[in-house]
Motif scaffolding. Structure first.
Motif, mmCIF file in Angstrom:
data_model
loop_
_atom_site.group_PDB
_atom_site.id
_atom_site.type_symbol
_atom_site.label_atom_id
_atom_site.label_comp_id
_atom_site.label_asym_id
_atom_site.label_seq_id
_atom_site.Cartn_x
_atom_site.Cartn_y
_atom_site.Cartn_z
ATOM 1 N N ASP A 57 1.977 -3.051 5.780
ATOM 2 C CA ASP A 57 0.555 -3.375 5.884
ATOM 3 C C ASP A 57 0.376 -4.356 7.034
ATOM 4 O O ASP A 57 1.174 -5.295 7.176
ATOM 5 N N THR A 69 0.818 -1.212 0.000
ATOM 6 C CA THR A 69 0.000 0.000 0.000
ATOM 7 C C THR A 69 0.851 1.262 0.000
ATOM 8 O O THR A 69 0.612 2.200 -0.771
ATOM 9 N N SER A 120 -0.708 -0.135 7.206
ATOM 10 C CA SER A 120 -1.979 0.038 6.512
ATOM 11 C C SER A 120 -2.878 -1.144 6.833
ATOM 12 O O SER A 120 -2.521 -2.294 6.575
ATOM 13 N N LYS A 139 -7.211 -1.375 -1.229
ATOM 14 C CA LYS A 139 -6.615 -0.406 -0.313
ATOM 15 C C LYS A 139 -6.280 0.940 -0.978
ATOM 16 O O LYS A 139 -5.303 1.601 -0.626
#
Length: 500
Positions: free
Chosen positions: A198, A110, A281, A290
């Motif tokens: 993440d 992300t 994330s 995302k």
């Protein structure tokens, strides 16, 4: 309350109030509010990165484009275990050295997308934000390493090609990629670091059903979790991030576990004198790729860099960092409460927790839902929930008609079958239709392999069944771990089918 980031043009940089006085509108020479952040992001979002499973070739192509523009300095600083190039992109010549690295875990992309959005912004001009770029260029020396683990990204796996978790390799340096990051830290001696990751999507804000969309941490540099100036500065920067995030995602921010990890890079960067911020994330309903969380990464990183350039993060009290709650882990994809389950001899009511696992196939993936928990789940939450009081478990049926090809069935036809209790269709061939386009069909197709619907709810078992009333009327389909409301139109309901 609107957030006013202090943007000061060269030669007019104000010293921060060491007494932590509240920030007011009058303390800014230029206001950067959420509307401005949104406009910047929408202008500079890298449009070629829209899905999580991009590869090193995609990153390499974009890096070469940035190199040609000659605004960011681009240098290949090494290669991965399997020979893929690892790049460092640089911007600015200020005294404050900042390192930012992403995707040391290959399946955590992300922030990599957000960094390429930031690269586009740094190359912009005459958009009303030149003062921001001039501030960053004059005060900071930025060093970005996107996709630190390209071999893992190629497989979409956490670990390197050596099957080593790179984020547990700061001490030993057994991975070439981890050794490279450590070597760059030794050369650059950064004062600030951003460790970009993440986390799993099942973290929630404690005692709430809110998924943690962004998790933050100032890693501990020792087992005692002491706070020195370096770690304290990281905490202050995080307070500034959280202040901004609360305007976008109120009550959806938490802290990551702060237990000291002597092998971890964040902990070691902190001990090496770099105020290090971990950004994780998390999850957001309706955002499987995302993209919304990517936007949050871009905004809080840019905001933090501005505050580092100004030194204005120093106004935040460390005590506000301590007020951010730690992650809880009480989420499932689906929670079904009070479901009646009948057997040959008895019946009982219970709660069911369902999670979905992903298996990557090149740039695509398929999902397998599984029963994660059975029993009293009062303290658990779901991205989707249903109270099945008065309803019961109903097994799914398999179509007795064998289709020549999956392509002869429309999505509307498939939804009609689902509403009749049929969850799987045998076909002679998938046909010319791409398998990925069949993900949005609410039935399973199978060819040689037999499809077995869920006939009993077993821990770790499959999740293809119905929830209905005592007369057999169907209310919900639990389809491959997704909850589908049969009273609503299929459009707008998220799910992925499997091809067997």
């Amino acid at each position: 309350m609107k957030f006013f980031a202090i943007l000061l043009i060269l030669g007019a940089i104000t010293t921060c109030d060491r007494q932590k006085t509240p920030v007011t509108e009058h303390s800014s020479a230029m206001n950067l509010d959420t509307t401005t952040f949104n406009n910047i992001y929408n202008t500079y979002k890298e449009q070629t990165l829209q899905h999580r499973r991009f590869k090193h070739t995609d990153v390499d192509f974009l890096v070469q484009q940035h190199k040609e523009k000659q605004i960011l300095e681009v240098e290949p600083i090494g290669t991965s275990f399997e020979g893929r190039s690892i790049y460092e992109l640089r911007y600015g010549a200020g005294d404050k050295v900042v390192m930012l690295w992403s995707q040391m875990h290959g399946d955590e992309p992300t922030a990599t997308m957000a960094l390429f959005d930031l690269f586009n912004f740094l190359e912009g001009k005459e958009d009303g934000n030149d003062a921001v770029r001039e501030l960053l260029k004059a005060k900071l020396s930025l060093h970005f390493i996107p996709m630190l683990n390209p071999d893992g990204a190629e497989r979409y796996t956490r670990r390197t090609a050596q099957s080593i978790d790179m984020n547990r390799d700061a001490r030993a340096g057994q991975t070439v990629e981890g050794a490279l990051l450590k070597q760059r830290a030794n050369v650059l001696k950064p004062r600030y670091g951003f460790n970009l990751h993440d986390q799993n999507i099942y973290y929630n804000v404690p005692e709430t059903s809110n998924p943690v969309q962004i998790s933050l941490l100032a890693p501990a540099y020792n087992y005692e979790r002491e706070i020195n100036e370096v770690r304290g500065d990281a905490m202050k920067i995080i307070v500034g991030m959280n202040e901004l995030l609360q305007q976008y995602i109120p009550h959806a921010v938490a802290k990551y576990d702060d237990a000291h990890t002597p092998r971890g890079f964040g902990d070691n960067f902190q001990s090496w004198g770099a105020s290090t911020i971990l950004i994780e994330s998390g999850g957001r309903k309706g955002d499987p790729e995302k993209q919304e969380i990517r936007k949050l990464n871009f905004i809080i990183i840019l905001n933090a860099l501005i505050q580092i350039a100004e030194g204005s993060y120093d106004r935040y009290p460390i005590g506000d960092y301590e007020k951010i709650p730690f992650n809880a882990s009480q989420l499932h994809d689906v929670v079904i409460r009070n479901l009646e389950i009948k057997t040959d001899s008895t019946s009982y009511r219970t709660d069911i927790g369902i999670r979905r696992g992903e298996t990557t196939v090149n740039r695509d993936y398929f999902v397998r839902g599984r029963i994660e928990d059975i029993g009293d789940l009062l303290e658990s939450f779901g991205y989707d929930e249903v109270d099945a009081q008065g309803l019961q478990f109903i097994p799914a049926k398999v179509s007795t008609v064998v289709l020549d090809s999956a392509s002869v069935l429309s999505q509307t036809d498939a939804f009609g079958l689902l509403k009749r209790g049929i969850m799987a269709v045998p076909v002679k061939t998938i046909g010319s239709t791409k398998a990925s386009s069949l993900h949005n069909y609410p039935v399973h197709f199978f060819t040689q392999k037999q499809f077995f619907p869920t006939t009993s709810l077993d821990l770790g078992g499959t999740t293809n069944f119905y929830i209905g009333d005592q007369k057999g009327g169907l209310r919900y389909a639990v389809f491959n771990g997704y909850l589908i409301d049969l009273s609503k139109d299929i459009k707008g309901q998220l799910f992925k089918s499997r091809i067997h």
